[in-house]
Design an enzyme around this catalytic site. Structure first.
Site, PDB file in Angstrom:
ATOM      1  N   THR A  36       0.830  -1.215   0.000  1.00  0.00           N
ATOM      2  CA  THR A  36       0.000   0.000   0.000  1.00  0.00           C
ATOM      3  C   THR A  36       0.864   1.265   0.000  1.00  0.00           C
ATOM      4  OG1 THR A  36      -0.167  -0.044   2.422  1.00  0.00           O
ATOM      5  CG2 THR A  36      -1.961  -1.072   1.193  1.00  0.00           C
ATOM      6  N   ASP A  57       9.192  -7.977   2.730  1.00  0.00           N
ATOM      7  CA  ASP A  57       7.933  -8.273   3.405  1.00  0.00           C
ATOM      8  C   ASP A  57       8.264  -8.762   4.817  1.00  0.00           C
ATOM      9  OD1 ASP A  57       5.641  -9.422   4.417  1.00  0.00           O
ATOM     10  OD2 ASP A  57       5.153 -10.536   2.587  1.00  0.00           O
ATOM     11  N   VAL A  58       7.858  -7.999   5.832  1.00  0.00           N
ATOM     12  CA  VAL A  58       8.267  -8.318   7.209  1.00  0.00           C
ATOM     13  C   VAL A  58       7.600  -9.572   7.780  1.00  0.00           C
ATOM     14  CG1 VAL A  58       8.884  -5.945   7.811  1.00  0.00           C
ATOM     15  CG2 VAL A  58       6.559  -6.749   8.279  1.00  0.00           C
ATOM     16  N   ASN A 100       8.395 -11.299  14.123  1.00  0.00           N
ATOM     17  CA  ASN A 100       9.744 -11.151  13.557  1.00  0.00           C
ATOM     18  C   ASN A 100      10.450  -9.906  14.097  1.00  0.00           C
ATOM     19  OD1 ASN A 100       9.660 -13.455  11.954  1.00  0.00           O
ATOM     20  ND2 ASN A 100       8.732 -12.366  10.228  1.00  0.00           N
ATOM     21  N   LYS A 106      14.817  -8.077  20.270  1.00  0.00           N
ATOM     22  CA  LYS A 106      15.432  -8.866  21.344  1.00  0.00           C
ATOM     23  C   LYS A 106      16.897  -9.148  21.003  1.00  0.00           C
ATOM     24  CE  LYS A 106      14.731 -13.450  23.436  1.00  0.00           C
ATOM     25  NZ  LYS A 106      15.178 -14.489  22.496  1.00  0.00           N
ATOM     26  N   TYR A 146      -8.267  -6.517  10.892  1.00  0.00           N
ATOM     27  CA  TYR A 146      -7.368  -5.431  11.308  1.00  0.00           C
ATOM     28  C   TYR A 146      -7.367  -5.317  12.833  1.00  0.00           C
ATOM     29  CZ  TYR A 146      -5.349  -0.688  11.315  1.00  0.00           C
ATOM     30  OH  TYR A 146      -4.562   0.428  11.522  1.00  0.00           O
ATOM     31  N   THR A 176      -5.687   9.856  11.467  1.00  0.00           N
ATOM     32  CA  THR A 176      -4.605  10.793  11.149  1.00  0.00           C
ATOM     33  C   THR A 176      -4.717  11.176   9.674  1.00  0.00           C
ATOM     34  OG1 THR A 176      -3.256   9.668  12.783  1.00  0.00           O
ATOM     35  CG2 THR A 176      -2.073  11.061  11.223  1.00  0.00           C
TER      36      THR A 176
END
Ligand code: UDP
Length: 313
Positions: A36, A57-58, A100, A106, A146, A176
């Site tokens: 997006t 892509d996380v 992830n 960490k 979501y 926002t």
């Protein structure tokens, strides 16, 4: 020089965060899969020596070489139209993506702040919404993908804080707006602005008596910055408490575009559309010394100019 990873760095909020942290002297790594977001939002940063962009892509393993001081996890489809179109991706970025990034925090000993949302309160029975309210969410409704992803994200973040001692923070962003919102993201501000510029009727959903409270992007970025620089770990509302109905906003839109005769038409209300929304920001004031500074006329005028320019290209 502190180094920060901003996921969703090519998105609306993410790209403004990139600008802020470059201005503050950070080394900024923006990560985005451009689902997006768009490179147009960060094109001006590419020549900068302290800026890097990773197309990634996380929801798959995230690797960043070297030290990492801060992480802002802001990747996610965020408008109702987007997450209805991409329900699985929305669930995955909030769950697998958050896992992830907490793992990365960490490993690197970074402070991580995640982007949660007023949607965790669902259709709220407490008004205005305070952080100690648990919410009223339909888990299997269209917005559930979501809302529940973000609620899971908060649970996972608190678990990493409590069990692994990771330095975490949770920002609950309310509505926002500002430049770089996508024209076609389906939200009320881009919709009304593009309709007004084209001279088309403003589409009010339902009777327009539902309320929202709109926060200008620069104020939001400042709040996120202050939260990241603090060590506060409980959820914090960030938003502008100035509440109005959607119908009032439509009437205000006629003034913003100087067209008092612009037609207003009514369309059906989306399923589970929250009736009222307004942040209680006492906690942000107390813990972060933060409150929005930009009035709606000023913020809306800047946003209107942005959309006018976009549409004239
Ligand atoms: N809305 C509207 N007309 C539009 C788009 C949205 O009346 O063209 C309404 C929508 O039903 C909701 C409010 O405006 O009550 C804010 O919607 P938006 O999609 O901006 O974000 P939300 O706060 O629902 O996540």
């Amino acid at each position: 020089m502190p180094k920060i990873l901003i996921t969703g760095g090519a998105g609306f909020v993410g790209s403004h965060l990139c600008d802020k942290f470059i201005r503050e002297g950070f080394h900024v790594v923006a990560m985005d899969n451009l689902l997006t977001g768009t490179k147009d939002n960060i094109a001006h940063l590419f020549p900068h020596e302290r800026f890097e962009f990773y197309f990634h892509d996380v929801t798959t393993f995230v690797h960043i070489p070297g030290d990492l001081d801060y992480i802002l996890h802001f990747a996610s489809p965020a408008s109702p139209v987007d997450y209805l179109r991409m329900p699985i991706q929305t669930l995955k970025v909030g769950s697998l993506g958050t896992h992830n990034l907490l793992g990365l925090a960490k490993d690197k000993n970074s402070r991580i702040v995640i982007a949660s949302t007023s949607e965790v309160y669902g259709d709220p029975e407490v008004h205005p919404q305070t952080e100690d309210y648990w919410g009223n969410v339909n888990p299997i409704g269209p917005r559930g993908v979501y809302d529940e992803a973000k609620r899971f994200m908060e649970a996972m973040t608190m678990a990493y804080h409590n069990y692994h001692g990771v330095n975490t923070g949770i920002a609950r962003l309310f509505n926002t707006y500002g430049p770089r919102m996508r024209m076609d993201d389906g939200r009320v501000i881009p919709n009304f602005m593009s309709q007004a510029i084209r001279g088309e009727a403003l589409t009010v959903y339902g009777d327009g008596n539902q309320t929202r409270s709109f926060c200008y992007i620069d104020d939001m970025v400042e709040g996120i910055y202050k939260l990241l620089m603090s060590d506060y770990y409980m959820p914090v509302n960030l938003g502008n408490p100035a509440e109005m109905t959607v119908l009032e906003f439509a009437e205000e839109m006629r003034e913003i575009c100087s067209n008092p005769n612009l037609e207003i038409i009514f369309k059906s209300l989306p399923v589970d559309d929250p009736l009222r929304r307004r942040p209680d920001i006492s906690l942000a004031k107390k813990e972060l010394g933060w409150a929005p500074q930009t009035g709606r006329p000023e913020g809306m005028a800047r946003t209107f100019d942005y959309f006018k320019q976009l549409l004239s290209q």
